[in-house]
Write an enzyme that holds these catalytic residues in place. Structure first.
Site, PDB file in Angstrom:
ATOM      1  N   ARG A  37       0.826  -1.210   0.000  1.00  0.00           N
ATOM      2  CA  ARG A  37       0.000   0.000   0.000  1.00  0.00           C
ATOM      3  C   ARG A  37       0.862   1.262   0.000  1.00  0.00           C
ATOM      4  NH1 ARG A  37      -5.108  -1.878   3.866  1.00  0.00           N
ATOM      5  NH2 ARG A  37      -6.393  -2.560   2.103  1.00  0.00           N
ATOM      6  N   LYS A 202     -13.390 -11.580   7.516  1.00  0.00           N
ATOM      7  CA  LYS A 202     -14.470 -10.622   7.804  1.00  0.00           C
ATOM      8  C   LYS A 202     -15.774 -11.188   7.249  1.00  0.00           C
ATOM      9  CE  LYS A 202     -11.394  -6.640   7.579  1.00  0.00           C
ATOM     10  NZ  LYS A 202     -10.885  -5.664   6.588  1.00  0.00           N
ATOM     11  N   GLY A 360      -6.464  -6.155   1.395  1.00  0.00           N
ATOM     12  CA  GLY A 360      -5.160  -5.932   2.005  1.00  0.00           C
ATOM     13  C   GLY A 360      -4.453  -7.232   2.335  1.00  0.00           C
ATOM     14  N   GLY A 384     -12.755  -4.515   0.833  1.00  0.00           N
ATOM     15  CA  GLY A 384     -14.140  -4.107   1.075  1.00  0.00           C
ATOM     16  C   GLY A 384     -14.610  -3.112   0.026  1.00  0.00           C
TER      17      GLY A 384
HETATM   18  P1  ADP Z   1      -8.741  -9.126   2.953  1.00  0.00           P
HETATM   19  O1  ADP Z   1      -7.918  -8.174   3.782  1.00  0.00           O
HETATM   20  O2  ADP Z   1      -7.967  -9.707   1.820  1.00  0.00           O
HETATM   21  O3  ADP Z   1     -10.045  -8.530   2.522  1.00  0.00           O
HETATM   22  P2  ADP Z   1      -9.783 -10.387   5.355  1.00  0.00           P
HETATM   23  O4  ADP Z   1      -9.314  -9.221   6.125  1.00  0.00           O
HETATM   24  O5  ADP Z   1     -11.239 -10.638   5.268  1.00  0.00           O
HETATM   25  O6  ADP Z   1      -9.122 -10.381   3.883  1.00  0.00           O
HETATM   26  O7  ADP Z   1      -9.201 -11.749   5.970  1.00  0.00           O
HETATM   27  C1  ADP Z   1      -7.830 -12.040   6.043  1.00  0.00           C
HETATM   28  C2  ADP Z   1      -7.573 -12.993   7.171  1.00  0.00           C
HETATM   29  O8  ADP Z   1      -8.419 -14.124   7.098  1.00  0.00           O
HETATM   30  C3  ADP Z   1      -6.159 -13.538   7.186  1.00  0.00           C
HETATM   31  O9  ADP Z   1      -5.465 -12.915   8.242  1.00  0.00           O
HETATM   32  C4  ADP Z   1      -6.347 -15.032   7.416  1.00  0.00           C
HETATM   33  O10 ADP Z   1      -5.503 -15.555   8.428  1.00  0.00           O
HETATM   34  C5  ADP Z   1      -7.792 -15.126   7.849  1.00  0.00           C
HETATM   35  N1  ADP Z   1      -8.406 -16.437   7.610  1.00  0.00           N
HETATM   36  C6  ADP Z   1      -8.464 -17.146   6.468  1.00  0.00           C
HETATM   37  N2  ADP Z   1      -9.046 -18.331   6.654  1.00  0.00           N
HETATM   38  C7  ADP Z   1      -9.375 -18.427   7.967  1.00  0.00           C
HETATM   39  C8  ADP Z   1      -9.979 -19.409   8.779  1.00  0.00           C
HETATM   40  N3  ADP Z   1     -10.349 -20.585   8.283  1.00  0.00           N
HETATM   41  N4  ADP Z   1     -10.153 -19.139  10.092  1.00  0.00           N
HETATM   42  C9  ADP Z   1      -9.757 -17.961  10.594  1.00  0.00           C
HETATM   43  N5  ADP Z   1      -9.172 -16.986   9.882  1.00  0.00           N
HETATM   44  C10 ADP Z   1      -8.978 -17.196   8.577  1.00  0.00           C
HETATM   45 MG    MG Z   2      -8.063  -7.577   5.820  1.00  0.00          MG
END
Ligand code: ADP
Ligand code: MG
Length: 404
Positions: A37, A202, A360, A384
Site C-alpha cells: 500500500r 471478515k 489488504g 471491502g
Molecule cells: P482481505 O484483507 O484480503 O479482505 P480479510 O481481512 O477478510 O481479507 O481476511 C484475512 C484474514 O483471514 C487472514 O489474516 C487469514 O488468516 C484469515 N483467515 C483465512 N481463513 C481463515 C480461517 N479458516 N479461520 C480464521 N481466519 C482465517
Molecule cells: Mg483484511
C-alpha cells in the site's frame, strides 16, 4: 458528473495539499511485513511533489480506539515512504495538534510530511455527523486542497474520506483512478466465465456481497473463514471453526438463490483442521462433512481448505476468463495453512483473461507466498471497497469526488 481528477485542482505549486492515502499496512513488532500500500501511494505523491505542492499525507493504521496507541503509530510507515521516495519525509506526532501545525508550516515546496494516525482521533470514524465534521474542519485548516487516494477506505463515510472532501477543493489521486479503471472492466461486460473467489475472516462483511454478485457471476467459490458458515448451513458440524450463527438463514437463502440462477456455488469438500489457532498446531485433513470427527473433536479449528478443494478451485479459476479474488483461503500467515491460498494464487497467475486480487490481506498473502505483482492482472489495495463497488453500491468517498 465524472470523478474529479488531479488536473481539476489547477496549479498546485506552493499549495498545501492534504493527501488521504490508505497506508494501513500489516505490521509485526513495529516492522512492515508488506509495503504494497505504501508503494501504491507513490505515483500520486511523486506527481504532487514534482508539481511543487507541499504534500501532507494522512492515513489510518489498524483499529485504535480513537486515542493515541503507540502500536498503531504511522512513524514506521513515514520512514518506509522516505526510503522508497529517497527524500526526507517529516513526521508529525499528532494529527491536527501543535506537531501537525508546526510540521506543515515547516514544509517547503515539493516537500512531504506524514501526519500521525487519523484514528487516534475519535472524530475520524464517528457515526455522529457533527463530531466527524468538526474533526474534518480541523484537518481542513492544515491544507489548501485535498487529494483523496485511499482506495481501501472509499466505502467508508469517515471524516478524512468524506467530510473533508466537501471542505476543500478536492479530487481523486492516481491510485483511485487506476483502481476504478480495472473495476469498470469487471462490471461492464466481463468476459465469461466470470468467477469470484471469496475467503478471509471478515465473514459478515463479505456475506452481504454475495446476493449482489449472484446475478453477475457464473461461479462463486467459497473458502477462508466464511466456508464454515456455509457448511453449517448445509447441516454439518464445524467444531470450533469460525462460524456466524446468526447468518445461517441468510446463507441458506444464497445457496437456494444460486441454484435458481444457475450459478455454480462451489463449497470445499475437504478442510485442514488444527488442534488450535497456532503456527505449530497439530493438524489433519478431513472431509468437509466430518470436521468434528477429526482427532481434535469439538475443539478442532478449520484453518485451510483441503488439497482436493484447492485443486478444484484452482481448476475453476484457470478455466475462467475473468476472476476476482478477495480473502485468503486459509490462515496463510502460518505456513502449514497456506497451501489453499497458494494454489488459488498460482491458478490466478495462469488465467487467460483478467485476474484481479483484491484486499489488504489477500495482496499481502500473494506477495508473502512468493508471487510478484506483475503476475496478476491487477492487485487492488481495497478489499471491502472493491467488493462494494462490484455490488454496484454508491461509495461515499467517490460520490464526494463527483463519481456517479
Ligand atoms: P482481505 O484483507 O484480503 O479482505 P480479510 O481481512 O477478510 O481479507 O481476511 C484475512 C484474514 O483471514 C487472514 O489474516 C487469514 O488468516 C484469515 N483467515 C483465512 N481463513 C481463515 C480461517 N479458516 N479461520 C480464521 N481466519 C482465517
Ligand atoms: Mg483484511
Amino acid at each position: 458528473m465524472a470523478l474529479r481528477t488531479l488536473d481539476s485542482l489547477g496549479s498546485l505549486s506552493g499549495k498545501r495539499v492534504i493527501v488521504r492515502c490508505d497506508l494501513n499496512v500489516p505490521l509485526r513488532d513495529g516492522v512492515i511485513t508488506d509495503d504494497g500500500r505504501v508503494r501504491a501511494s507513490l505515483p500520486t505523491l511523486k506527481a504532487l511533489a514534482d508539481a511543487g505542492a507541499r504534500v501532507i499525507v494522512c492515513s489510518h493504521l489498524g483499529r485504535p480506539d480513537g486515542a493515541p496507541d503507540p502500536q498503531y503509530s504511522l512513524e514506521p510507515v513515514a520512514q518506509r515512504l522516505s526510503e522508497l521516495l529517497t527524500v526526507p519525509v517529516a513526521f508529525a506526532t499528532d494529527t491536527v495538534g501543535d506537531s501537525a501545525r508546526d510540521t506543515v508550516a515547516g514544509l517547503g515546496d515539493g516537500e512531504i510530511a506524514v501526519l500521525e494516525n487519523l484514528r487516534f482521533n475519535p472524530g475520524e470514524t464517528s457515526k455522529d455527523d457533527a463530531t466527524r465534521e468538526a474533526f474534518a474542519a480541523e484537518l481542513a485548516e492544515l491544507g489548501d486542497a485535498l487529494v483523496s487516494d485511499g482506495f481501501g477506505v472509499v466505502h467508508r463515510k469517515q471524516a478524512s474520506v468524506y467530510d473533508l472532501a466537501d471542505l476543500l477543493p478536492s479530487a481523486a489521486g492516481l491510485l483511485i483512478a487506476a483502481e476504478l479503471d480495472v473495476l469498470d472492466r469487471l462490471t461492464e461486460n466481463p468476459q465469461r466465465p466470470y468467477t469470484v473467489v471469496l475467503g478471509g475472516s471478515k465473514v459478515s462483511d463479505k456475506l452481504g456481497v454475495i446476493s449482489h454478485l449472484l446475478p453477475r457471476v457464473d461461479r462463486l467459490l467459497i473458502g477462508g473463514g466464511m466456508l464454515f458458515t456455509f457448511l453449517a448451513a448445509e447441516g454439518h458440524a464445524v467444531a470450533s471453526s469460525l462460524l456466524e450463527k446468526d447468518q445461517l438463514e441468510t446463507v441458506r437463502g444464497y445457496i437456494a438463490e444460486a441454484k435458481e440462477r444457475g450459478v455454480e456455488l462451489v463449497l470445499p469438500t475437504d478442510v485442514v483442521v488444527a488442534s488450535g489457532f497456532a503456527a505449530d498446531a497439530d493438524h489433519e485433513t478431513v472431509a468437509a462433512d466430518a470436521i468434528e470427527q477429526s482427532s481434535f473433536g469439538a475443539s478442532g479449528i478449520g484453518l485451510d481448505i483441503g488439497p482436493d478443494t484447492a485443486a478444484v478451485f484452482a481448476q475453476a479459476v484457470r478455466e475462467s476468463k475473468t476472476v476476482f479474488w478477495n480473502g485468503p483461503m486459509g490462515v496463510f500467515e502460518f505456513p502449514a495453512f497456506a497451501a489453499g491460498t497458494k494454489a488459488v494464487a498460482q491458478a490466478l497467475t495462469e488465467v487467460d483473461g483478467l485476474g484481479v486480487v483484491g484486499g489488504g490481506d489477500s495482496a499481502a498473502a500473494v506477495r508473502q507466498l512468493g508471487f510478484s505483482d506483475d503476475q496478476f492482472g491487477h492487485i487492488s489495495t481495497g478489499g471491502g471497497a472493491s467488493l462494494e463497488f462490484l455490488e454496484g453500491k454508491k461509495l461515499p468517498g467517490l460520490t464526494v469526488l463527483g463519481w456517479e
